[in-house]
Design a protein around this motif. Structure first.
Motif, PDB file in Angstrom:
ATOM      1  N   ARG A 150      -3.016-106.212 -64.342  1.00  0.00           N
ATOM      2  CA  ARG A 150      -1.807-106.227 -63.954  1.00  0.00           C
ATOM      3  C   ARG A 150      -0.853-106.332 -64.753  1.00  0.00           C
ATOM      4  NH1 ARG A 150      -2.574-110.618 -58.714  1.00  0.00           N
ATOM      5  NH2 ARG A 150      -4.529-109.912 -58.212  1.00  0.00           N
ATOM      6  N   LEU A 151      -0.786-106.331 -66.183  1.00  0.00           N
ATOM      7  CA  LEU A 151       0.138-106.393 -67.261  1.00  0.00           C
ATOM      8  C   LEU A 151       0.950-105.720 -67.497  1.00  0.00           C
ATOM      9  CD1 LEU A 151      -1.264-108.473 -70.102  1.00  0.00           C
ATOM     10  CD2 LEU A 151       0.456-109.394 -68.388  1.00  0.00           C
ATOM     11  N   LYS A 152       1.481-104.643 -67.110  1.00  0.00           N
ATOM     12  CA  LYS A 152       2.090-104.022 -67.362  1.00  0.00           C
ATOM     13  C   LYS A 152       3.865-104.051 -68.456  1.00  0.00           C
ATOM     14  CE  LYS A 152       5.584-104.775 -64.253  1.00  0.00           C
ATOM     15  NZ  LYS A 152       5.328-106.271 -63.770  1.00  0.00           N
ATOM     16  N   GLU A 153       3.742-102.754 -68.989  1.00  0.00           N
ATOM     17  CA  GLU A 153       5.710-103.304 -70.247  1.00  0.00           C
ATOM     18  C   GLU A 153       6.152-103.764 -69.803  1.00  0.00           C
ATOM     19  OE1 GLU A 153       7.976 -99.835 -72.691  1.00  0.00           O
ATOM     20  OE2 GLU A 153       6.808 -99.270 -71.293  1.00  0.00           O
ATOM     21  N   GLY A 154       6.833-104.850 -70.070  1.00  0.00           N
ATOM     22  CA  GLY A 154       8.188-105.873 -70.028  1.00  0.00           C
ATOM     23  C   GLY A 154       7.669-107.114 -70.209  1.00  0.00           C
ATOM     24  N   ASP A 155       6.177-107.091 -69.513  1.00  0.00           N
ATOM     25  CA  ASP A 155       5.406-108.309 -69.210  1.00  0.00           C
ATOM     26  C   ASP A 155       5.214-109.940 -70.561  1.00  0.00           C
ATOM     27  OD1 ASP A 155       5.609-107.464 -66.414  1.00  0.00           O
ATOM     28  OD2 ASP A 155       3.663-107.358 -66.232  1.00  0.00           O
ATOM     29  N   GLY A 167     -10.297-113.108 -79.632  1.00  0.00           N
ATOM     30  CA  GLY A 167      -8.331-113.466 -78.573  1.00  0.00           C
ATOM     31  C   GLY A 167      -8.265-112.775 -79.891  1.00  0.00           C
ATOM     32  N   LEU A 168      -8.428-112.227 -80.971  1.00  0.00           N
ATOM     33  CA  LEU A 168      -7.487-111.560 -82.020  1.00  0.00           C
ATOM     34  C   LEU A 168      -7.809-109.895 -81.386  1.00  0.00           C
ATOM     35  CD1 LEU A 168      -9.205-112.837 -85.360  1.00  0.00           C
ATOM     36  CD2 LEU A 168      -6.704-112.274 -84.851  1.00  0.00           C
ATOM     37  N   MET A 169      -8.733-109.546 -80.742  1.00  0.00           N
ATOM     38  CA  MET A 169      -9.204-108.547 -79.857  1.00  0.00           C
ATOM     39  C   MET A 169      -7.684-108.178 -79.339  1.00  0.00           C
ATOM     40  SD  MET A 169     -10.237-105.087 -80.437  1.00  0.00           S
ATOM     41  CE  MET A 169     -11.410-105.435 -81.566  1.00  0.00           C
ATOM     42  N   MET A 170      -7.800-109.626 -78.460  1.00  0.00           N
ATOM     43  CA  MET A 170      -7.438-109.367 -77.356  1.00  0.00           C
ATOM     44  C   MET A 170      -5.877-109.638 -77.334  1.00  0.00           C
ATOM     45  SD  MET A 170      -8.301-109.363 -73.677  1.00  0.00           S
ATOM     46  CE  MET A 170      -9.985-109.967 -73.299  1.00  0.00           C
ATOM     47  N   VAL A 171      -5.423-110.083 -78.553  1.00  0.00           N
ATOM     48  CA  VAL A 171      -3.931-109.689 -78.418  1.00  0.00           C
ATOM     49  C   VAL A 171      -3.460-108.422 -78.896  1.00  0.00           C
ATOM     50  CG1 VAL A 171      -2.232-110.568 -80.476  1.00  0.00           C
ATOM     51  CG2 VAL A 171      -3.952-112.590 -79.694  1.00  0.00           C
ATOM     52  N   LEU A 176       0.005-103.672 -76.428  1.00  0.00           N
ATOM     53  CA  LEU A 176      -0.715-102.092 -76.571  1.00  0.00           C
ATOM     54  C   LEU A 176      -0.214-101.811 -75.013  1.00  0.00           C
ATOM     55  CD1 LEU A 176      -3.624-100.701 -78.494  1.00  0.00           C
ATOM     56  CD2 LEU A 176      -1.374-100.707 -78.938  1.00  0.00           C
ATOM     57  N   ARG A 177      -0.156-102.615 -74.432  1.00  0.00           N
ATOM     58  CA  ARG A 177      -0.119-103.111 -72.830  1.00  0.00           C
ATOM     59  C   ARG A 177       1.330-103.048 -72.452  1.00  0.00           C
ATOM     60  NH1 ARG A 177      -3.013-103.563 -68.026  1.00  0.00           N
ATOM     61  NH2 ARG A 177      -4.872-102.284 -69.069  1.00  0.00           N
ATOM     62  N   VAL A 178       2.098-104.328 -73.222  1.00  0.00           N
ATOM     63  CA  VAL A 178       3.437-104.846 -72.403  1.00  0.00           C
ATOM     64  C   VAL A 178       4.322-104.290 -73.716  1.00  0.00           C
ATOM     65  CG1 VAL A 178       2.269-107.136 -72.025  1.00  0.00           C
ATOM     66  CG2 VAL A 178       3.475-106.886 -73.820  1.00  0.00           C
ATOM     67  N   GLY A 179       3.615-103.296 -74.836  1.00  0.00           N
ATOM     68  CA  GLY A 179       4.970-102.654 -75.596  1.00  0.00           C
ATOM     69  C   GLY A 179       5.982-104.022 -76.416  1.00  0.00           C
ATOM     70  N   GLU A 180       6.878-103.063 -77.032  1.00  0.00           N
ATOM     71  CA  GLU A 180       7.887-104.086 -77.698  1.00  0.00           C
ATOM     72  C   GLU A 180       8.663-104.925 -76.959  1.00  0.00           C
ATOM     73  OE1 GLU A 180       7.549-104.294 -80.769  1.00  0.00           O
ATOM     74  OE2 GLU A 180       5.493-103.158 -80.958  1.00  0.00           O
ATOM     75  N   SER A 181       8.981-104.334 -75.572  1.00  0.00           N
ATOM     76  CA  SER A 181       9.253-105.254 -74.556  1.00  0.00           C
ATOM     77  C   SER A 181       8.962-106.018 -73.880  1.00  0.00           C
ATOM     78  CB  SER A 181      10.016-104.544 -74.278  1.00  0.00           C
ATOM     79  OG  SER A 181       9.329-103.472 -73.113  1.00  0.00           O
ATOM     80  N   GLU A 193      -2.132-119.750 -87.695  1.00  0.00           N
ATOM     81  CA  GLU A 193      -0.757-118.517 -87.013  1.00  0.00           C
ATOM     82  C   GLU A 193      -0.375-116.940 -87.429  1.00  0.00           C
ATOM     83  OE1 GLU A 193       3.902-119.951 -87.482  1.00  0.00           O
ATOM     84  OE2 GLU A 193       2.648-121.395 -87.538  1.00  0.00           O
ATOM     85  N   GLN A 194      -0.488-117.223 -88.959  1.00  0.00           N
ATOM     86  CA  GLN A 194      -0.182-115.755 -89.152  1.00  0.00           C
ATOM     87  C   GLN A 194      -1.180-114.545 -89.236  1.00  0.00           C
ATOM     88  OE1 GLN A 194       3.012-115.345 -90.947  1.00  0.00           O
ATOM     89  NE2 GLN A 194       3.614-117.887 -91.131  1.00  0.00           N
ATOM     90  N   LEU A 195      -2.009-114.833 -89.111  1.00  0.00           N
ATOM     91  CA  LEU A 195      -3.371-114.254 -88.680  1.00  0.00           C
ATOM     92  C   LEU A 195      -3.166-113.698 -87.156  1.00  0.00           C
ATOM     93  CD1 LEU A 195      -5.688-112.411 -89.008  1.00  0.00           C
ATOM     94  CD2 LEU A 195      -7.556-114.060 -87.989  1.00  0.00           C
ATOM     95  N   VAL A 196      -2.958-114.297 -86.664  1.00  0.00           N
ATOM     96  CA  VAL A 196      -2.053-114.291 -85.052  1.00  0.00           C
ATOM     97  C   VAL A 196      -1.222-113.408 -84.433  1.00  0.00           C
ATOM     98  CG1 VAL A 196      -1.974-115.313 -82.859  1.00  0.00           C
ATOM     99  CG2 VAL A 196      -3.808-116.047 -84.232  1.00  0.00           C
ATOM    100  N   LYS A 197      -0.420-113.941 -85.113  1.00  0.00           N
ATOM    101  CA  LYS A 197       1.530-112.905 -85.620  1.00  0.00           C
ATOM    102  C   LYS A 197       0.635-111.733 -86.534  1.00  0.00           C
ATOM    103  CE  LYS A 197       4.211-117.162 -86.849  1.00  0.00           C
ATOM    104  NZ  LYS A 197       4.664-117.571 -87.852  1.00  0.00           N
ATOM    105  N   SER A 198       0.452-111.025 -87.374  1.00  0.00           N
ATOM    106  CA  SER A 198      -0.094-109.897 -87.909  1.00  0.00           C
ATOM    107  C   SER A 198      -1.025-109.055 -86.608  1.00  0.00           C
ATOM    108  CB  SER A 198      -1.388-110.080 -88.857  1.00  0.00           C
ATOM    109  OG  SER A 198      -2.201-110.694 -88.955  1.00  0.00           O
ATOM    110  N   VAL A 199      -1.510-109.608 -85.472  1.00  0.00           N
ATOM    111  CA  VAL A 199      -2.094-108.507 -85.015  1.00  0.00           C
ATOM    112  C   VAL A 199      -1.144-107.647 -83.122  1.00  0.00           C
ATOM    113  CG1 VAL A 199      -4.681-109.062 -86.083  1.00  0.00           C
ATOM    114  CG2 VAL A 199      -2.883-110.065 -83.822  1.00  0.00           C
ATOM    115  N   GLY A 200      -0.116-108.729 -83.755  1.00  0.00           N
ATOM    116  CA  GLY A 200       0.596-108.150 -82.182  1.00  0.00           C
ATOM    117  C   GLY A 200       1.705-109.454 -81.657  1.00  0.00           C
TER     118      GLY A 200
END
Length: 364
Positions: A150-155, A167-171, A176-181, A193-200
């Motif tokens: 149910r995620l939308k942009e900004g969530d 997990g890396l794919m889900m991030v 892509l779903r929630v956008g930069e906001s 930590e750095q790997l997870v940060k790097s993918v989104g």
């Protein structure tokens, strides 16, 4: 006419029951079929396979059996009814059906396989066979999870188990779903930590000094190893800025039952599995019982007042085509943790069982 293949004839620990054999290459595929004869380049491990080998009774399945379902490789022969775009020489990746594994003992820890053309994707020209070998499983899981999300942009979304293959794919899909906001927060060990940060995961600092009322102070990665009680820490961090959705790949005990403290009213708690359930038949039964109770227990009988959903995916042709296009465009990436030669497949199983793999473990 012979090929190398790992097989087992009795249940037990993979190290004890798996043997590297020479077996006949699959017979000719029927001309009037949608089947493909494929030379396997890479096979991908899945976290549930050790459980299947160790605990599923052999009377319930065909033996001898070859483990694993995911692969990438090159098409050598085709039936007359294969899907459009596939011919001899096409590079493909995909999945064997669980049915073929249970009923016929077919798997991908071998050199040649026969697969249905509607369970394979076409490898983009700009990607290698190694890069896509594990894409069908983690990719379809993330893609299909987003279809029921149910995620939308900004969530804001919390992903528990953010550094594994799924997990890396889900991030990436969540970003892509929630956008930069929006906010994507991952739970993993600090070394990843750095790997997870790097993918989104969000570009905000993780400094241990969290200002609970400031959205920009929310961490993008939470190290589960630092806290004796994860749900209590989540309450401390997100109690005043509650989450819009939680995607739990690990199945950490207590996080759903206490989720009203940090998950908004009417929002969804998605569970994709339980890592501990693969350790024994009893833990598997216990986990399934917990998932069932959380799904059906009404609030007036003590049920948690949040929407719980256990979700399991399986590769489809539509999903595979979408994953191929997204990969070609660079929108998503399937991470590879390690690659072992065929002779060292048992080392690959040990890597999967360690629960420390950051991405897919492959056999070449």
């Amino acid at each position: 006419t012979m090929q190398k293949a790992w097989q087992y004839t009795q249940r037990g620990d993979p190290n004890a029951v798996l043997q590297l054999k020479r077996i006949p290459i699959p017979s000719e595929i029927p001309h009037n079929s949608s089947k493909l004869f494929i030379k396997v380049s890479y096979a991908a491990f899945n976290s549930g396979t050790p459980f299947l080998i160790s605990f599923v009774p052999t009377w319930f399945r065909k033996t001898p059996a070859i483990p694993e379902l995911e692969f990438s490789g090159e098409v050598l022969k085709v039936g007359s009814k294969v899907r459009e775009g596939i011919s001899v020489g096409t590079r493909v990746y995909g999945f064997l059906s669980l049915k073929s594994n249970i009923l016929y003992g077919e798997g991908t820890l071998c050199q040649y396989i026969v697969a249905e053309s509607d369970l394979v994707g076409i490898v983009p020209d700009n990607l290698s066979l190694e890069e896509v070998a594990g894409l069908s499983g983690v990719g379809c899981t993330a893609l299909q999870t987003m279809q029921i999300s149910r995620l939308k942009e900004g969530d804001s979304v919390l992903i528990n188990g953010a550094s594994g293959g799924v997990g890396l794919m889900m991030v990436q899909f969540a970003r892509l779903r929630v956008g930069e906001s929006g906010r994507v927060i991952g739970i993993c060990s600090s070394k990843n930590e750095q790997l997870v940060k790097s993918v989104g995961a969000d570009e905000v600092s993780l400094d241990g000094c969290l200002h609970r009322n400031a959205l920009t102070s929310l961490p993008k990665v939470i190290d589960y190893q630092k806290y004796e009680s994860l749900w209590m820490h989540l309450n401390q961090v997100f109690g005043d800025n509650q989450l819009d959705e939680i995607i739990d790949i690990v199945g950490t005990e207590g996080t759903f039952e206490n989720s009203p403290l940090y998950l908004k009213e009417g929002k969804q708690y998605l569970v994709l599995g339980s890592m501990n359930s693969n350790e024994s038949a009893w833990k598997f039964i216990k986990s399934m019982g917990s998932f069932l109770r959380n799904s059906v227990q009404p609030r007036w009988l003590g049920g948690t007042p949040r929407d719980f959903r256990f979700f399991s995916s399986f590769p489809t042709l539509r999903s595979l085509d979408e994953l191929s296009e997204m990969s070609r465009e660079g929108k998503i990436k399937c991470f590879v943790d390690s690659v072992f030669p065929m002779e060292d497949a048992l080392m690959g199983f040990e890597r999967v069982k360690s629960k420390r793999a950051t991405g897919k473990v492959l056999i070449n």
